[in-house]
Scaffold this active site. Sequence first.
Site, PDB file in Angstrom:
ATOM      1  CG  LEU A   1      26.729 129.416  15.087  1.00 39.38           C
ATOM      2  CD1 LEU A   1      25.397 129.053  14.445  1.00 39.38           C
ATOM      3  CD2 LEU A   1      27.088 128.422  16.191  1.00 39.38           C
ATOM      4  CG  ASP A   2      25.010 132.874  16.042  1.00 39.19           C
ATOM      5  OD1 ASP A   2      23.970 132.766  15.358  1.00 39.19           O
ATOM      6  OD2 ASP A   2      25.186 132.284  17.119  1.00 39.19           O
ATOM      7  CD  GLN A   3      30.934 135.524  13.927  1.00 38.76           C
ATOM      8  OE1 GLN A   3      31.538 136.557  13.665  1.00 38.76           O
ATOM      9  NE2 GLN A   3      30.482 135.258  15.150  1.00 38.76           N
TER      10      GLN A   3
END
Length: 288
Positions: free
Chosen positions: A231-233
Site C-alpha cells: 500500500l502506497d509503496q
Amino acid sequence: MNMSTVNTARLLITCEDRPGIVQAVSSFLYHQGANITALDQYATEAQGGRYFMRVEFELDHLSGRQEALVETFQKNVAERYNMTWRLNCVSDVKKVGILVSKVDHALLELLWRHARGSLACEITQVISNHEDLRESVENFGIPFTVIPVNKDNKAEAYAQIDELMQGNDLLVLARYMQILSEDFVLKWPMKVINIHHSFLPAFVGANPYKQAYEKGVKLIGATAHYVTADLDQGPIIEQDVERVSHDYSVEQLRELGEDVERNVLARAVKWHLEDRIIVDGNKTVVFD
C-alpha cells in the site's frame, strides 16, 4: 487517426551501460530510414551503471513495417546489449479506465484535459463505488458504472471491475477510496496510477489535511505513483508541494491540496501516455 503521428514511434530501452549503445540505436534507425526527432538518455553512473533511453522517431509506412522492425531490432541490437525494451506506435491510442469514489476534483481535471485534447488517449469508462458523480461523467459522454464495494463483497466487486476494465492499457485511481486487492493489482502490473493526498511518505491514512494542520506544516503536497501490492509503496512518478502559512485552516489546506493533487495526477497520466516513464525496481526514470 492523426496523420501527423501515424508514422511516429517511441523506443524505450533499459540495459547495463556500455560504450556504443547510442551509436548502435541511432545507426539502426538510420539504416531503416527513420528520422530521430527526440532522444533522451540517463545513466546512473559514469561507468558501469544502468542506462535508460527514450527515442522518438518518424518512419514512413510504419504500420506495415512494425513487425519486421521489432524483429530486426531485437536480433541486431537488443540481444547484443541485453536490453529490456519496448516499441510503441503513437497511432496506437492507449485506452484508459478511471476509478473514483465521491470526490471529483482529480476526475474532472482528467476529463477536462481529455476533452481539450491534451491527454492523448481514449477514456473508455469511469467506475465508482458511489452514484454521486454519474451526471458529471456522463456530461462528457463517457460511460459511468457503479459497483458498490463493502467488506462482504470485495472479491466479487474487484472481479467485476477487472472484467469491465479488460482492454484498457491504464487504470487511474482518481481518489478511489478503496484499497485494491493484491490479486487485482498483480493483474495490472505498472498499469495502475494512484494519486495520494500527501507528500509520501508523510501523512498516510485518513484525513491527511487534518494531520497536516495538527503538525503545523509549512508545505503540503501530493504524490502520483504506480500501484503495487504494498500500500502506497509503488514507484513514484511525480510529486509537488505548495508552501502554506500557520494561519491556514484545515479547509484552506484541503482546497490548496486538491489543486496540487489534480495537477500532479494529470502530469503523471500524461507522461505515461507519452511513454516518458521507465520503471526500474521501485524507482522511475521520467523523461519529461
